[in-house]
Design an enzyme around this catalytic site. Structure first.
Site, PDB file in Angstrom:
ATOM      1  N   VAL A 104       0.818  -1.218   0.000  1.00 48.21           N
ATOM      2  CA  VAL A 104       0.000   0.000   0.000  1.00 48.21           C
ATOM      3  C   VAL A 104       0.849   1.266   0.000  1.00 48.21           C
ATOM      4  O   VAL A 104       0.350   2.352  -0.263  1.00 48.21           O
ATOM      5  CB  VAL A 104      -0.968   0.006   1.196  1.00 48.21           C
ATOM      6  CG1 VAL A 104      -1.943  -1.152   1.103  1.00 48.21           C
ATOM      7  CG2 VAL A 104      -0.236  -0.051   2.532  1.00 48.21           C
ATOM      8  N   LYS A 105       2.135   1.139   0.328  1.00 54.61           N
ATOM      9  CA  LYS A 105       3.097   2.252   0.301  1.00 54.61           C
ATOM     10  C   LYS A 105       2.541   3.518   0.946  1.00 54.61           C
ATOM     11  O   LYS A 105       2.598   4.607   0.383  1.00 54.61           O
ATOM     12  CB  LYS A 105       3.551   2.530  -1.131  1.00 54.61           C
ATOM     13  CG  LYS A 105       4.333   1.372  -1.754  1.00 54.61           C
ATOM     14  CD  LYS A 105       4.834   1.728  -3.137  1.00 54.61           C
ATOM     15  CE  LYS A 105       5.708   0.613  -3.695  1.00 54.61           C
ATOM     16  NZ  LYS A 105       4.927  -0.604  -4.035  1.00 54.61           N
ATOM     17  N   ARG A 106       2.029   3.376   2.148  1.00 51.82           N
ATOM     18  CA  ARG A 106       1.468   4.514   2.861  1.00 51.82           C
ATOM     19  C   ARG A 106       2.544   5.259   3.633  1.00 51.82           C
ATOM     20  O   ARG A 106       3.581   4.706   3.978  1.00 51.82           O
ATOM     21  CB  ARG A 106       0.364   4.052   3.820  1.00 51.82           C
ATOM     22  CG  ARG A 106      -0.820   3.341   3.161  1.00 51.82           C
ATOM     23  CD  ARG A 106      -1.440   4.187   2.075  1.00 51.82           C
ATOM     24  NE  ARG A 106      -2.778   3.716   1.739  1.00 51.82           N
ATOM     25  CZ  ARG A 106      -3.199   3.432   0.511  1.00 51.82           C
ATOM     26  NH1 ARG A 106      -2.378   3.580  -0.502  1.00 51.82           N
ATOM     27  NH2 ARG A 106      -4.435   3.030   0.290  1.00 51.82           N
TER      28      ARG A 106
END
Length: 323
Positions: A104-106
């Site tokens: 999700v590369k948050r």
């Protein structure tokens, strides 16, 4: 959860994560036709096609790999129906006892990162009740807003015994535009001691090692805080492996992006652990490769299984040669 990942890697003898990054061009025609016949050429139809495609692949490989990594963007492009398929995929993989890494590369300012961390790894409070939303076991995190964007994830990891993989040196060709930039020695005490500037990815690696020390399980040598380092940069992987001895490294870039087994040895520790290698379209779209064309579209899932077995052999051979 890091100890479950290690246990499953040992059981399968496969430090492999299958990237469930579906695109419509990968989905065989017979699956698309069936989904469109039921739902039309709509977002719902596309999401149904993706779901059936994913399910077939998971059924074919779940006994071979310890983990899967669905990339949320591939689902978000189909809107709410796509997110429903993302959730169904996460739930189905967990039913199969697979470790799920939410790609999700948050990473954002503190309060926003807290919401991301709760939504993907923790529990959200609704009145007097607490609910798990997406419910992945790990999530990928972008650290380039600074530590206040990462700390909410550390808190949730400690509470839920889950994990994160922090982006350090990514596999894409332009990653060096920022990640390889030299940072003045004064920016870090250790850099100053060695009297040299450091590339930014090394600075982030030091932070990952520090965060990991704050987030260790009661038993086991590896932290809940891991790192993402691309297979396409084996020399950087060697450097970062030494800097982060307690961090598991998620290694993208195998196969379709050019990484191969021989590039991977430095990502592992001497115990043979410490890394898990991702392949996405190399597995899920294997039937479109000449090597696996014999399976045809109808046998797309069998082609994925064959690709996993070949990947497993390639990695094992590389590690044996290192020894």
């Amino acid at each position: 959860m890091i100890n479950k990942l290690i246990t499953k890697i040992r059981k399968t003898n496969a430090p492999i994560v299958a990237g469930l990054d579906p695109m419509m061009k990968y989905v065989p025609e017979h699956i698309r036709k069936a989904a469109f016949a039921e739902h039309g050429e709509t977002l719902e139809g596309a999401a149904e096609a993706i779901w059936q495609y994913n399910k077939g692949i998971v059924d074919a490989i779940y006994d071979l790999v310890p983990a899967v990594k669905p990339q949320i963007a591939m689902y978000e492009q189909f809107g709410i129906p796509g997110l429903v398929t993302f959730q169904k995929t996460v739930d189905y993989c967990r039913e199969k006892d697979l470790v799920v890494i939410g790609d999700v590369k948050r990473g954002d300012i503190g309060s926003t990162s807290e919401a991301y961390a709760v939504g993907h790894l923790g529990k959200v409070q609704v009145g007097n009740h607490f609910y798990s939303a997406f419910g992945e076991d790990f999530a990928t995190v972008n650290p380039y807003l600074g530590s206040d964007g990462v700390k909410p994830f550390l808190k949730v990891c400690a509470e839920e015994k889950k994990g994160i993989f922090v982006l350090i040196k990514t596999s894409n060709p332009s990653s060096g535009e920022l990640q390889d930039r030299l940072v003045k020695a004064a920016a870090g005490a250790e850099a100053a001691e060695e009297n040299r500037d450091r590339p930014l990815y090394e600075i982030v690696g030091r932070y990952v090692a520090e965060w990991g020390e704050q987030c260790m399980p009661q038993e086991g040598p590896y932290s809940y805080v891991g790192a993402v380092v691309g297979a396409t940069y084996p020399e950087q992987g060697r450097i970062l492996r030494k800097m982060m001895p307690k961090a598991f490294i998620l290694v993208p870039g195998y196969g379709a992006q050019g990484g191969k087994g021989a590039d991977l040895v430095h990502f592992f520790n001497e115990d043979g652990l410490g890394a898990i290698i991702n392949s996405s379209r190399g597995i899920i779209a294997a039937y479109q490769q000449e090597k696996y064309a014999r399976f045809g579209e109808q046998g797309y899932a069998d082609a994925s299984r064959a690709a996993v077995l070949d990947m497993k052999e390639d990695i094992a051979s590389a590690l044996e040669q290192r020894c």
